[in-house]
Motif scaffolding. Structure first.
Motif, PDB file in Angstrom:
ATOM      1  N   PRO A 154      26.629  29.396  43.718  1.00 52.25           N
ATOM      2  CA  PRO A 154      25.402  29.573  44.512  1.00 52.25           C
ATOM      3  C   PRO A 154      24.155  29.396  43.646  1.00 52.25           C
ATOM      4  N   PRO A 155      23.044  29.047  44.262  1.00 53.01           N
ATOM      5  CA  PRO A 155      21.828  28.798  43.486  1.00 53.01           C
ATOM      6  C   PRO A 155      21.049  30.082  43.221  1.00 53.01           C
ATOM      7  N   LEU A 156      20.218  30.004  42.198  1.00 50.99           N
ATOM      8  CA  LEU A 156      19.275  31.080  41.927  1.00 50.99           C
ATOM      9  C   LEU A 156      17.902  30.668  42.438  1.00 50.99           C
ATOM     10  N   PRO A 157      17.030  31.622  42.732  1.00 49.53           N
ATOM     11  CA  PRO A 157      15.663  31.239  43.058  1.00 49.53           C
ATOM     12  C   PRO A 157      15.053  30.533  41.859  1.00 49.53           C
ATOM     13  N   GLU A 158      14.019  29.772  42.108  1.00 43.86           N
ATOM     14  CA  GLU A 158      13.435  28.957  41.037  1.00 43.86           C
ATOM     15  C   GLU A 158      13.070  29.778  39.816  1.00 43.86           C
ATOM     16  N   LYS A 159      13.343  29.178  38.668  1.00 44.62           N
ATOM     17  CA  LYS A 159      13.140  29.909  37.420  1.00 44.62           C
ATOM     18  C   LYS A 159      11.665  29.989  37.060  1.00 44.62           C
ATOM     19  N   PHE A 160      11.032  28.827  37.115  1.00 45.50           N
ATOM     20  CA  PHE A 160       9.671  28.783  36.613  1.00 45.50           C
ATOM     21  C   PHE A 160       8.665  28.916  37.738  1.00 45.50           C
ATOM     22  N   VAL A 161       7.662  29.709  37.476  1.00 44.17           N
ATOM     23  CA  VAL A 161       6.557  29.800  38.428  1.00 44.17           C
ATOM     24  C   VAL A 161       5.290  29.410  37.702  1.00 44.17           C
ATOM     25  N   VAL A 162       4.484  28.631  38.400  1.00 44.85           N
ATOM     26  CA  VAL A 162       3.251  28.187  37.771  1.00 44.85           C
ATOM     27  C   VAL A 162       2.319  29.380  37.629  1.00 44.85           C
ATOM     28  N   LYS A 163       2.064  29.737  36.379  1.00 44.84           N
ATOM     29  CA  LYS A 163       1.204  30.903  36.146  1.00 44.84           C
ATOM     30  C   LYS A 163      -0.200  30.594  36.633  1.00 44.84           C
ATOM     31  N   GLY A 164      -0.783  31.573  37.234  1.00 43.84           N
ATOM     32  CA  GLY A 164      -2.138  31.378  37.743  1.00 43.84           C
ATOM     33  C   GLY A 164      -2.121  31.027  39.217  1.00 43.84           C
ATOM     34  N   VAL A 165      -1.086  30.282  39.624  1.00 42.74           N
ATOM     35  CA  VAL A 165      -0.992  29.957  41.051  1.00 42.74           C
ATOM     36  C   VAL A 165      -0.245  31.065  41.783  1.00 42.74           C
ATOM     37  N   VAL A 166       0.848  31.464  41.182  1.00 43.32           N
ATOM     38  CA  VAL A 166       1.637  32.541  41.791  1.00 43.32           C
ATOM     39  C   VAL A 166       1.580  33.751  40.881  1.00 43.32           C
ATOM     40  N   ASP A 167       1.379  34.908  41.447  1.00 40.16           N
ATOM     41  CA  ASP A 167       1.385  36.136  40.663  1.00 40.16           C
ATOM     42  C   ASP A 167       2.812  36.630  40.552  1.00 40.16           C
ATOM     43  N   ARG A 168       3.383  36.543  39.331  1.00 43.52           N
ATOM     44  CA  ARG A 168       4.783  36.895  39.138  1.00 43.52           C
ATOM     45  C   ARG A 168       5.050  38.366  39.407  1.00 43.52           C
ATOM     46  N   PHE A 169       3.995  39.164  39.392  1.00 43.62           N
ATOM     47  CA  PHE A 169       4.213  40.593  39.560  1.00 43.62           C
ATOM     48  C   PHE A 169       3.728  41.112  40.903  1.00 43.62           C
ATOM     49  N   SER A 170       3.345  40.182  41.786  1.00 39.82           N
ATOM     50  CA  SER A 170       2.892  40.643  43.099  1.00 39.82           C
ATOM     51  C   SER A 170       4.092  41.156  43.876  1.00 39.82           C
ATOM     52  N   GLU A 171       3.812  42.098  44.752  1.00 37.26           N
ATOM     53  CA  GLU A 171       4.876  42.699  45.559  1.00 37.26           C
ATOM     54  C   GLU A 171       5.664  41.671  46.338  1.00 37.26           C
ATOM     55  N   GLU A 172       4.924  40.701  46.917  1.00 36.58           N
ATOM     56  CA  GLU A 172       5.577  39.699  47.773  1.00 36.58           C
ATOM     57  C   GLU A 172       6.520  38.832  46.957  1.00 36.58           C
ATOM     58  N   PHE A 173       6.040  38.394  45.799  1.00 39.17           N
ATOM     59  CA  PHE A 173       6.854  37.511  44.966  1.00 39.17           C
ATOM     60  C   PHE A 173       8.109  38.227  44.504  1.00 39.17           C
ATOM     61  N   VAL A 174       7.936  39.451  44.035  1.00 38.79           N
ATOM     62  CA  VAL A 174       9.073  40.220  43.525  1.00 38.79           C
ATOM     63  C   VAL A 174      10.086  40.473  44.635  1.00 38.79           C
ATOM     64  N   GLU A 175       9.605  40.801  45.806  1.00 40.10           N
ATOM     65  CA  GLU A 175      10.503  41.063  46.933  1.00 40.10           C
ATOM     66  C   GLU A 175      11.266  39.806  47.327  1.00 40.10           C
ATOM     67  N   THR A 176      10.556  38.671  47.378  1.00 42.91           N
ATOM     68  CA  THR A 176      11.217  37.404  47.704  1.00 42.91           C
ATOM     69  C   THR A 176      12.307  37.104  46.687  1.00 42.91           C
ATOM     70  N   ARG A 177      11.997  37.335  45.422  1.00 45.04           N
ATOM     71  CA  ARG A 177      12.982  37.075  44.375  1.00 45.04           C
ATOM     72  C   ARG A 177      14.169  38.030  44.483  1.00 45.04           C
ATOM     73  N   ARG A 178      13.862  39.276  44.734  1.00 43.38           N
ATOM     74  CA  ARG A 178      14.928  40.274  44.853  1.00 43.38           C
ATOM     75  C   ARG A 178      15.921  39.862  45.938  1.00 43.38           C
ATOM     76  N   LYS A 179      15.372  39.451  47.091  1.00 37.94           N
ATOM     77  CA  LYS A 179      16.247  39.038  48.189  1.00 37.94           C
ATOM     78  C   LYS A 179      17.137  37.879  47.776  1.00 37.94           C
ATOM     79  N   ALA A 180      16.542  36.920  47.049  1.00 36.66           N
ATOM     80  CA  ALA A 180      17.314  35.747  46.633  1.00 36.66           C
ATOM     81  C   ALA A 180      18.400  36.131  45.634  1.00 36.66           C
ATOM     82  N   LEU A 181      18.062  37.044  44.720  1.00 38.23           N
ATOM     83  CA  LEU A 181      19.051  37.474  43.723  1.00 38.23           C
ATOM     84  C   LEU A 181      20.176  38.255  44.391  1.00 38.23           C
ATOM     85  N   ASP A 182      19.798  39.053  45.385  1.00 36.11           N
ATOM     86  CA  ASP A 182      20.796  39.808  46.139  1.00 36.11           C
ATOM     87  C   ASP A 182      21.749  38.852  46.846  1.00 36.11           C
TER      88      ASP A 182
END
Lengths: 439, 432
Positions: A154-182
């Motif tokens: 199975p795939p993982l969510p994308e590894k790299f995020v463009v800094k400045g465009v996406v906030d790696r520590f925003s609640e939404e981003f972290v939640e989206t990633r968590r769901k994908a990892l789950d």
């Protein structure tokens, strides 16, 4: 060889193996009605005479641990035993939750709690709770690809995020990633072979994963084997129909998903532009209300209404961004990795064919085919069988995933319109009833 | 009251019923003796014509068919004959100008816009565009009905002739000489700046109509942009239809569900056209009141003009009285060129002075008469204008409340359609 898991749960929304009843016995010849023409076994494939006779070494030479449940005979036993089991006998549950931010001198990163509950003998304890970061998931995936190259990982969510465009520590981003990892771990959990993988076990249980990682690296370099599975660059003569069909399917599938991704993004963009205008629109009614006496209330009402619509629209766009798009992209990544597996399969077959041809050219009257050619043949057959079974499983899961995804999208839109309806009806003090006219 | 008969699109499947709203059942139109009650008036058709204009240049214009029918005979079971004649927009303009000049104390209903304004991209700004012509037809009909239901305006003979007499109407209007009665723009502007004591209510009303104009313009501009954006959102969904169809071709079990869902996405994308066309009618209702603001302002200007006139006349009278007094008593209180010259070049004879006083006294008498009648005129104007303004206020409140409700209904209808489509799509997805 692929085969049934110890238990056969009902098909779950996220992923899951087919129930044993649905899955064809790996030793069965021709297709069940579930397998379409694309999956008819190629006439070129020789079926194994008996599993027990085969040297079950993985294509990269690593010997298979035959004492593990994934080994041939015990697998067969499981299959025959489990035919009558209740579908609710899952014995491994994994969840990813509780993201936490860690601030260190060198870096800041997020860890997720990975909780395991199991009754499997392969696990010392019935419960585990460990903390893992994205790196660890990435490591696991690489390990799985290495050790189980005949399977679809199975795939993982994308590894790299463009800094400045996406906030790696925003609640939404972290939640989206968590769901994908789950989702990633659940897909592995539901896989009859991958879930028994040693690295997966360690991932779920080890207190200090880094130590294990280092150990693994050292071991491999000692053995002098390169980590990556290297192919010999042989040319494939004829790809079996079913795998060619899978390849074509995946190509078109990726294309269509890519288009849907672009359309969805465009819709979100248009919605946000619509939102901008609405945000200017609402207050004008308020201004007008300020001028009037009798009309003041209804005008203010319209203004408030439009404000509520803005909120609802924002929620819709957010949902699409956070829930819809990531799953699409996951499947595009999935399709890509699957195409790579297909390529590897082609290589294995090509190697076999080349070696076979070399033997034939020697014009020796050997009664027995040389062992290394036999090994190649086995590899091809194992690969094909694994791949076919995984493809079926994947198709089934894909269908459920997309059913859920698209129904979810429809739901979100329905909810948006319902919210708007409610606020307009409340503000205007009216109810609109539709009924068909009978002429 | 907004009479929009636009080839009533009633869907054969659904009917919208409005429940529980009182405002719809109340009528604030006091149309007791109005023409509108005695006669059915419609602008039923629009036709492109070519002809030669006043400067003998070929031009294309649109003519509108005005149909009238007496109501009374219908009650007796007989169908009265329909009378009809053709008018073009410029004739409507002439009628309205005439009414504005002849009844300056009335808030005269406005005409629909001359050129398409506040358009969003899909709508054409072309005067010849059939949609524009259609909306204008409705607007003209509405104008006639407004005039016909006005207690004062409906009794005007020129208006009646406009409806009934095709030939010679223009000449008839010009013969009234109303153009001569019209106040020059410059005069009006001058009065606005210089008037000292206008009725406070009119000042407030003028302020209100300025603000109203500004806010409705802003509203219409933003609404057009909102419509534009909404159009974009819906239309992009049409792309789903195509890609779902293509995707379904490579799928087995999922194929049917995807394909039919794609069809619903096409329906969704297409639905915005009707939705936005309906909304144009809401925009037209707002536009009417945007233009009404101008009519309100015209009444205020007239008051200012009359008040200024009055103030000037009073001022003139005062100065004449003063002159008279000065001549009589021989004291010069105010500087005047005449006074100076007479001082320089010699005093007047007592006879000359007597003559002057007599002339002035005559002028003063006339002036006082004029002032009295101007005062009366002014007060009458204020009274009747304010009565019509109150009538107008009630009409405006009623109409706009109705417009807002119908707008709300449109939004709800749009939502219900959206829910329907997405529910259908969801069902298709569930069968995947």
């Amino acid at each position: 060889m692929s085969g049934g898991a110890a238990s056969a749960p009902k098909p779950l929304p996220s992923s899951g193996p087919k129930s044993l009843r649905e899955m064809p016995h790996p030793l069965a010849t021709s297709s069940s009605e579930e397998m379409g023409p694309a999956l008819t076994p190629s006439p070129d494939l020789l079926l194994p005479r008996s599993i027990a006779d085969k040297d079950l070494s993985l294509p990269n030479g690593t010997p298979v641990d035959t004492s593990s449940p994934a080994s041939s005979s015990s697998l067969l036993n499981r299959l025959q035993l489990d035919d009558d089991l209740d579908v609710e006998t899952r014995d491994l549950f994994v969840t990813v939750d509780d993201p936490k931010k860690h601030v260190c001198t060198m870096e800041t990163y997020i860890t997720y709690r990975v909780t395991t509950k199991t009754t499997r003998a392969e696990f010392d304890l019935p419960e585990y709770s460990v903390r893992r970061r994205y790196q660890d998931f990435d490591w696991l995936r690489n390990k799985l690809e290495e050790s189980q190259p005949t399977h679809l990982i199975p795939p993982l969510p994308e590894k790299f995020v463009v800094k400045g465009v996406v906030d790696r520590f925003s609640e939404e981003f972290v939640e989206t990633r968590r769901k994908a990892l789950d989702k990633f771990l659940k897909r592995i959990t539901d896989h009859p072979v991958l879930s028994f993988n040693e690295h997966f076990n360690v991932f779920l249980t080890a207190k200090d994963l880094n130590a294990y990682k280092k150990q693994g690296m050292a071991l491999l370099s000692k053995m002098g084997e390169s980590v990556k599975y290297v192919t010999g660059g042989y040319k494939l003569r004829s790809r079996p129909l079913e795998f060619a069909a899978i390849g074509d399917y995946l190509d078109t599938f990726s294309l269509k998903l890519g288009t849907i991704d672009r359309i969805a993004q465009r819709i979100i963009k248009e919605q946000l532009e619509y939102l901008v205008e609405l945000r200017e629109y609402g207050p004008v009614y308020s201004t007008w209300g300020g001028l009037e006496v009798e009309l003041s209330e209804p005008l203010e009402g319209v203004s408030a209404c439009i404000g509520n619509c803005c909120t609802a629209l924002e929620e819709l766009s957010e949902d699409m961004t956070e829930d819809f798009l990531p799953v699409l992209r996951e499947y595009i990544l999935y399709a890509e990795s699957m195409k790579n597996v297909l390529k590897k399969r082609d290589q294995v077959q090509a190697e076999y064919e080349a070696k076979l041809e070399a033997v034939a050219l020697k014009r020796e009257d050997r009664p027995k085919v040389p062992t290394d050619v036999e090994k190649c043949q086995d590899r091809v057959e194992c690969f094909n069988a694994d791949l076919k079974a995984d493809m079926e499983r994947w198709q089934n899961n894909k269908r459920q995933d997309f059913r859920q995804l698209l129904m979810g999208m429809a739901d979100k839109n329905i909810q948006y319109y319902e919210k708007v309806c409610v606020t307009v009806e409340a503000q205007a003090g009216i109810r609109v009833v539709y009924f068909p006219l009978k002429w | 009251m907004w009479c929009g008969r636009r080839g009533d699109k009633v869907s054969s499947l659904c009917l919208v019923w409005l429940v529980l709203h009182e405002s719809l059942f109340s009528s604030s139109e006091k149309m007791e003796d109005c023409l509108a009650k005695k006669m059915e008036i419609t602008v039923s058709e629009a036709e492109k014509r070519t002809g030669r204009n006043a400067m003998n240049i070929q031009e294309t214009y649109t003519a509108y068919l005005i149909e009238t029918r007496a109501v009374e005979s219908q009650i007796e079971g007989q169908c009265a004959p329909v009378e009809s004649l053709w008018r073009r927009y410029s004739e409507f303009e002439l009628l309205r100008n005439y009414l504005s000049v002849t009844y300056p104390h009335i808030v005269v209903p406005p005409l629909p816009e001359k050129r398409a304004d506040f358009v969003w991209h899909k709508l054409s700004a072309d005067n010849m565009d059939p949609d524009f012509v259609e909306r204008r037809r409705i607007g003209l009909e509405n104008f006639l009905l407004r005039v016909a239901s006005h207690p004062v305006l409906c009794q005007d003979k020129i208006f009646y002739a406009f409806l009934m007499q095709e030939g010679g109407w223009k000449e008839m209007v010009n013969e009234t000489g109303f153009q001569l009665k019209a106040d020059s723009r410059l005069k009006a502007l001058n009065a606005t700046f210089r008037v000292k004591n206008p009725d406070k209510r009119f000042t407030e009303l003028k302020h209100y109509s300025d603000e109203l104009q500004s806010v409705i313009s802003h509203l219409l501009r933003v609404r057009a942009r909102v419509a534009d954006r909404l159009y974009g959102v819906y239309k992009v969904h049409g792309n789903y239809g195509r890609v779902f169809s293509e995707w379904s071709a490579i799928e087995k079990e999922m194929g049917d569900g995807l394909q039919s869902a794609g069809h619903h996405m096409d329906v969704y994308a297409a639905s915005i056209d009707d939705i936005l066309e309906e909304e144009e009618h809401y925009a037209d209702q707002l536009k009417e009141y945007l233009f009404y603001a101008e009519a309100l302002r015209a009444v205020c200007r007239k008051h200012e003009l009359m008040q200024y006139d009055l103030e000037m006349a009073a001022q003139d009278l005062t100065s004449k009285k003063q002159q008279c007094e000065e001549l009589a008593t021989g004291t010069v209180r105010t500087f005047s060129l005449k006074g100076m010259t007479s001082k320089l070049f010699g005093q007047e004879t007592p006879e000359q002075r007597e003559a002057k006083i007599k002339v002035l006294e005559e002028q003063i008498r006339e002036g006082e008469e004029q002032l009295k009648s101007k005062n009366l005129e002014g007060r009458d104007f204020v009274k009747s204008a304010w009565a019509d303004i109150e009538r107008f206020k009630e009409q405006k409140n009623h109409d706009l409340k109705e417009a807002l409700i119908s707008y709300a209904v449109m939004q709800i209808s749009m939502c219900k359609k959206g829910i329907q489509v997405w529910t259908n799509a969801k069902e298709c997805f569930s069968k995947m």
